[in-house]
Design a protein around this motif. Structure first.
Motif, PDB file in Angstrom:
ATOM      1  N   MET A 135      53.715 -26.698 -40.580  1.00  0.00           N
ATOM      2  CA  MET A 135      54.353 -27.199 -39.369  1.00  0.00           C
ATOM      3  C   MET A 135      53.785 -28.574 -39.012  1.00  0.00           C
ATOM      4  O   MET A 135      52.586 -28.816 -39.107  1.00  0.00           O
ATOM      5  CB  MET A 135      54.109 -26.237 -38.206  1.00  0.00           C
ATOM      6  CG  MET A 135      54.785 -24.898 -38.374  1.00  0.00           C
ATOM      7  SD  MET A 135      56.582 -25.033 -38.219  1.00  0.00           S
ATOM      8  CE  MET A 135      56.707 -25.447 -36.492  1.00  0.00           C
ATOM      9  N   THR A 136      54.674 -29.483 -38.591  1.00  0.00           N
ATOM     10  CA  THR A 136      54.258 -30.800 -38.165  1.00  0.00           C
ATOM     11  C   THR A 136      54.612 -30.979 -36.691  1.00  0.00           C
ATOM     12  O   THR A 136      55.739 -30.745 -36.278  1.00  0.00           O
ATOM     13  CB  THR A 136      54.954 -31.903 -38.986  1.00  0.00           C
ATOM     14  OG1 THR A 136      54.570 -31.770 -40.352  1.00  0.00           O
ATOM     15  CG2 THR A 136      54.546 -33.281 -38.490  1.00  0.00           C
ATOM     16  N   ASP A 137      53.626 -31.400 -35.894  1.00  0.00           N
ATOM     17  CA  ASP A 137      53.892 -31.720 -34.496  1.00  0.00           C
ATOM     18  C   ASP A 137      54.356 -33.166 -34.408  1.00  0.00           C
ATOM     19  O   ASP A 137      53.955 -34.020 -35.220  1.00  0.00           O
ATOM     20  CB  ASP A 137      52.627 -31.531 -33.654  1.00  0.00           C
ATOM     21  CG  ASP A 137      52.244 -30.071 -33.529  1.00  0.00           C
ATOM     22  OD1 ASP A 137      53.158 -29.228 -33.494  1.00  0.00           O
ATOM     23  OD2 ASP A 137      51.042 -29.786 -33.462  1.00  0.00           O
ATOM     24  N   TRP A 138      55.180 -33.440 -33.430  1.00  0.00           N
ATOM     25  CA  TRP A 138      55.714 -34.784 -33.247  1.00  0.00           C
ATOM     26  C   TRP A 138      55.412 -35.272 -31.838  1.00  0.00           C
ATOM     27  O   TRP A 138      55.556 -34.530 -30.865  1.00  0.00           O
ATOM     28  CB  TRP A 138      57.226 -34.808 -33.487  1.00  0.00           C
ATOM     29  CG  TRP A 138      57.581 -34.558 -34.930  1.00  0.00           C
ATOM     30  CD1 TRP A 138      57.741 -33.344 -35.531  1.00  0.00           C
ATOM     31  CD2 TRP A 138      57.789 -35.543 -35.935  1.00  0.00           C
ATOM     32  NE1 TRP A 138      58.047 -33.503 -36.858  1.00  0.00           N
ATOM     33  CE2 TRP A 138      58.099 -34.853 -37.134  1.00  0.00           C
ATOM     34  CE3 TRP A 138      57.781 -36.944 -35.955  1.00  0.00           C
ATOM     35  CZ2 TRP A 138      58.357 -35.505 -38.335  1.00  0.00           C
ATOM     36  CZ3 TRP A 138      58.050 -37.609 -37.137  1.00  0.00           C
ATOM     37  CH2 TRP A 138      58.338 -36.886 -38.317  1.00  0.00           C
ATOM     38  N   PHE A 139      54.986 -36.523 -31.764  1.00  0.00           N
ATOM     39  CA  PHE A 139      54.770 -37.175 -30.469  1.00  0.00           C
ATOM     40  C   PHE A 139      55.805 -38.275 -30.304  1.00  0.00           C
ATOM     41  O   PHE A 139      56.058 -39.049 -31.231  1.00  0.00           O
ATOM     42  CB  PHE A 139      53.363 -37.794 -30.398  1.00  0.00           C
ATOM     43  CG  PHE A 139      53.235 -38.841 -29.321  1.00  0.00           C
ATOM     44  CD1 PHE A 139      53.168 -38.472 -27.989  1.00  0.00           C
ATOM     45  CD2 PHE A 139      53.206 -40.196 -29.650  1.00  0.00           C
ATOM     46  CE1 PHE A 139      53.068 -39.436 -26.995  1.00  0.00           C
ATOM     47  CE2 PHE A 139      53.110 -41.161 -28.664  1.00  0.00           C
ATOM     48  CZ  PHE A 139      53.038 -40.778 -27.334  1.00  0.00           C
ATOM     49  N   THR A 140      56.420 -38.338 -29.123  1.00  0.00           N
ATOM     50  CA  THR A 140      57.385 -39.386 -28.824  1.00  0.00           C
ATOM     51  C   THR A 140      56.924 -40.182 -27.617  1.00  0.00           C
ATOM     52  O   THR A 140      56.665 -39.607 -26.547  1.00  0.00           O
ATOM     53  CB  THR A 140      58.782 -38.814 -28.538  1.00  0.00           C
ATOM     54  OG1 THR A 140      59.255 -38.123 -29.696  1.00  0.00           O
ATOM     55  CG2 THR A 140      59.766 -39.930 -28.185  1.00  0.00           C
ATOM     56  N   GLU A 141      56.791 -41.483 -27.799  1.00  0.00           N
ATOM     57  CA  GLU A 141      56.561 -42.362 -26.658  1.00  0.00           C
ATOM     58  C   GLU A 141      57.926 -42.828 -26.160  1.00  0.00           C
ATOM     59  O   GLU A 141      58.654 -43.521 -26.870  1.00  0.00           O
ATOM     60  CB  GLU A 141      55.712 -43.588 -27.018  1.00  0.00           C
ATOM     61  CG  GLU A 141      55.535 -44.514 -25.822  1.00  0.00           C
ATOM     62  CD  GLU A 141      54.713 -45.751 -26.110  1.00  0.00           C
ATOM     63  OE1 GLU A 141      54.698 -46.656 -25.258  1.00  0.00           O
ATOM     64  OE2 GLU A 141      54.096 -45.818 -27.192  1.00  0.00           O
TER      65      GLU A 141
END
Length: 275
Positions: A1-7
């Motif tokens: 699983m890959t977590d994603w961060f969005t600015e």
């Protein structure tokens, strides 16, 4: 699983990055601080959900915010960095042999603490004997300084939270008083795509205080739009008229003397913003 961060850079635009691991997360007295490990940019410092710096591209910002003003001033001895708790600007300042003392004033001591722990290649120079680190309000520090510095660098976050007052005219007036009679300063002034009104206002405020005001740009991929601006206010020295003999060799990855000059060549739409 890959977590994603969005600015979320505007209401309609965001930049998303894959996160391998959250190294630290804390609500400090001033802001939300997160240190994360990304797949593309290495360790990354986030403040209030905004990218401040990353291991991979930090050199662009830190070289351009420091070397342009320091080569513009012929004999910079006393330098102040307001903000910049990650230490990158200080690291670059110390590459100039004329600098006798570099003062860092960062309002949030937690930024310094975790930059030292997770961004050692950026923060490693904070322990140098030429550096004085103060955990204090940069606005207040400026207000009490009188003709103390040759060069001042405002290495702030975007104008939110504790950094809002660092984009006000009164702060720039204080900087003028804190500079020596031939001093100059530089501030990061965001980007012209998403913050054109901010850039125009800051430029106008500085222009009304300093006889020489110049805007220059750099390409920073993790900052909103990638096109970032810096604004210089100078009492005497013009950054576009630095004699070639004044440049000396530095170990850099982005900055060069030729780029110093080229960075002031602004796109037409940015020129129009500044009219």
């Amino acid at each position: 699983m890959t977590d994603w961060f969005t600015e979320k850079q505007t209401e309609h635009v965001g930049v998303t990055m894959a996160i391998e691991e959250t190294l630290h997360s804390e609500k400090t007295a001033f802001q939300q601080l997160d240190m994360v490990k990304t797949r593309q940019f290495g360790n990354m410092l986030l403040l209030d959900g905004m990218v401040m710096t990353t291991e991979k591209d930090e050199f662009v910002y830190h070289e351009m915010v420091t070397h342009v003003p320091l080569f513009t001033h012929p004999h910079p001895k006393h330098v102040l960095v307001v903000g910049g708790g990650d230490g990158g600007a200080i690291r670059e300042v110390l590459k100039h042999p004329s600098v006798e003392k570099a003062t860092l004033v960062e309002i949030d001591g937690k930024v310094i603490e975790y930059a030292k722990k997770y961004l050692p290649t950026i923060a490693g120079s904070l322990s140098d004997n030429r550096v004085e680190v103060k955990v204090d309000d940069g606005f207040a520090h400026i207000a009490h300084a009188k003709e103390a510095y040759d060069v001042i660098m405002v290495d702030s976050t975007e104008p939110v939270g504790p950094a809002v007052k660092l984009f006000e005219r009164g702060f720039y007036e204080g900087i003028a008083r804190a500079l020596k009679p031939d001093g100059l300063f530089v501030a990061q002034t965001d980007n012209p795509w998403f913050q054109p009104e901010l850039l125009a206002k800051v430029y106008t405020d500085i222009q009304e205080i300093f006889p020489i005001t110049r805007v220059y740009t750099a390409n920073i991929p993790t900052y909103p739009s990638g096109l970032w601006t810096f604004t210089i206010g100078s009492k005497q020295y013009d950054p576009t008229k630095v004699a070639s003999t004044r440049f000396h060799t530095l170990e850099t990855k982005y900055y060069t003397p030729a780029l110093h000059m080229a960075a002031f060549a602004l796109p037409k739409f940015v020129q129009d913003l500044l009219k």
